[in-house]
Scaffold this active site. Structure first.
Site, PDB file in Angstrom:
ATOM      1  N   HIS A 104       1.050  -1.298   0.065  1.00  0.00           N
ATOM      2  CA  HIS A 104      -0.143   0.054   0.044  1.00  0.00           C
ATOM      3  C   HIS A 104       0.983   1.328  -0.033  1.00  0.00           C
ATOM      4  CE1 HIS A 104      -3.500  -2.223   0.583  1.00  0.00           C
ATOM      5  NE2 HIS A 104      -3.290  -2.827   1.659  1.00  0.00           N
ATOM      6  N   ASP A 139      -2.483 -10.781  -2.273  1.00  0.00           N
ATOM      7  CA  ASP A 139      -3.037 -10.364  -1.107  1.00  0.00           C
ATOM      8  C   ASP A 139      -4.703  -9.961  -1.362  1.00  0.00           C
ATOM      9  OD1 ASP A 139      -2.021  -8.908   1.657  1.00  0.00           O
ATOM     10  OD2 ASP A 139      -3.679  -7.953   0.787  1.00  0.00           O
ATOM     11  N   HIS A 141      -6.208  -7.417  -0.442  1.00  0.00           N
ATOM     12  CA  HIS A 141      -6.524  -6.069  -0.879  1.00  0.00           C
ATOM     13  C   HIS A 141      -5.581  -5.440  -1.982  1.00  0.00           C
ATOM     14  CE1 HIS A 141      -6.765  -6.460   3.531  1.00  0.00           C
ATOM     15  NE2 HIS A 141      -7.619  -5.509   3.683  1.00  0.00           N
ATOM     16  N   ASP A 218      -4.669 -13.040   3.787  1.00  0.00           N
ATOM     17  CA  ASP A 218      -5.998 -12.436   4.202  1.00  0.00           C
ATOM     18  C   ASP A 218      -7.376 -13.027   3.139  1.00  0.00           C
ATOM     19  OD1 ASP A 218      -4.614 -10.889   2.304  1.00  0.00           O
ATOM     20  OD2 ASP A 218      -4.859  -9.056   3.249  1.00  0.00           O
TER      21      ASP A 218
END
Ligand SMILES: [Zn+2]
Length: 277
Positions: A104, A139, A141, A218
């Site tokens: 991120h 991931d 995200h 995740d």
């Protein structure tokens, strides 16, 4: 497989924060049980950071001149340590088992528990100017930071499978060299694996010299921050697909991103049982 690990990454934690040292400890036990070998990272010079991040931004990280509720102020040494693990992994075709995560973090921004973009810095530390590379981000995200760094770079393909809607809200569409597969909450392993095989075909067609993987656990059904429904056997399939993909690539490395389930060792065991390069 060679695992890059330094126990100093377990030294810090923030109260009630999901990105805790226990996640890494649990994955480490799995890797030990499966017989992997462990190596230490090297030192990281500032030049490698500046291939990816703006100097003003790096200076702000050094002096802790930032505020983000998800991404609390952290000693720069720990941030640099995680970068060092990723760089070492890139050099030895290994896995960086470290924290904080990085996908991120963009050229000049942090967020989502990420400070510097470990995988981007590591890739650019080994990639020659015209070498083709793929970053596959699995991931849950979207790696908005990685997309921000490589957007428009025709030698680097960024491919992400992620939940949408979910933090950070980006990755709804594919643009230029960034191919996004946004998937709804409650996506099952069956659907996920179909999409991953599509991504694998795209990677094979691009025929990169380097394959870098942002690995998050995740997408697991018991994860606390996202709502995918992947089970242990789905992670075995993911490991097998990536094992085959990396076998056909001259260089590869994997960097740990997220994964916040209490029993993160379950998806980790599934993945590393079949990913054994
Ligand atoms: Zn994540």
């Amino acid at each position: 497989m060679k695992v890059v690990f330094d126990e100093r990454c377990l030294e810090y934690s923030f109260p009630l924060h999901p990105e805790n040292p226990e996640r890494v400890e649990k994955i480490k036990l799995v890797l030990e049980e499966l017989g992997n070998s462990f190596v230490k990272p090297g030192k990281t010079g500032e030049n490698s950071l500046l291939k990816v991040h703006e100097k003003d931004f790096v200076d702000k990280l050094k002096t802790k001149d930032y505020f983000d509720p998800d991404t609390p102020k952290l000693d720069f040494g720990y941030i640099l340590l995680s970068v060092g693990c990723a760089i070492k992994a890139a050099k030895i075709n290994g896995f960086s088992l470290s924290r904080p995560p990085g996908h991120h973090a963009g050229k000049n921004f942090l967020g989502g528990f990420c400070y510097l973009n470990n995988i981007a810095i590591a890739l650019e530390s080994i990639r020659k100017e015209n070498e083709r590379a793929v970053i596959l981000d699995i991931d849950a995200h979207h790696g908005n930071g990685t997309e921000n760094i490589f957007f428009g770079n025709e030698n680097v393909l960024y491919i992400s499978l992620h939940q949408h809607p979910l933090y950070p809200g980006t990755g709804k569409e594919s643009r230029k060299n960034c191919i996004n597969f946004p998937l709804p909450p409650y996506t099952t392993g069956n659907i996920y694996l179909k999409i991953l095989l599509r991504a694998a075909k795209i990677i094979e067609r691009f025929s990169p010299k380097i394959l870098a993987i942002s690995l998050g656990f995740d997408t697991y059904e018991k994860d606390k921050l996202s709502q995918f429904l992947l089970k242990e056997n789905d992670f075995e399939m993911i490991g097998a697909i990536l094992n085959r993909l990396t076998a056909n690539t001259e260089k590869f490395f994997i960097v740990l991103e997220g994964g916040y389930a209490e029993d993160i060792e379950v998806p980790a065991y599934g993945f590393f049982k079949t990913f054994f390069r």
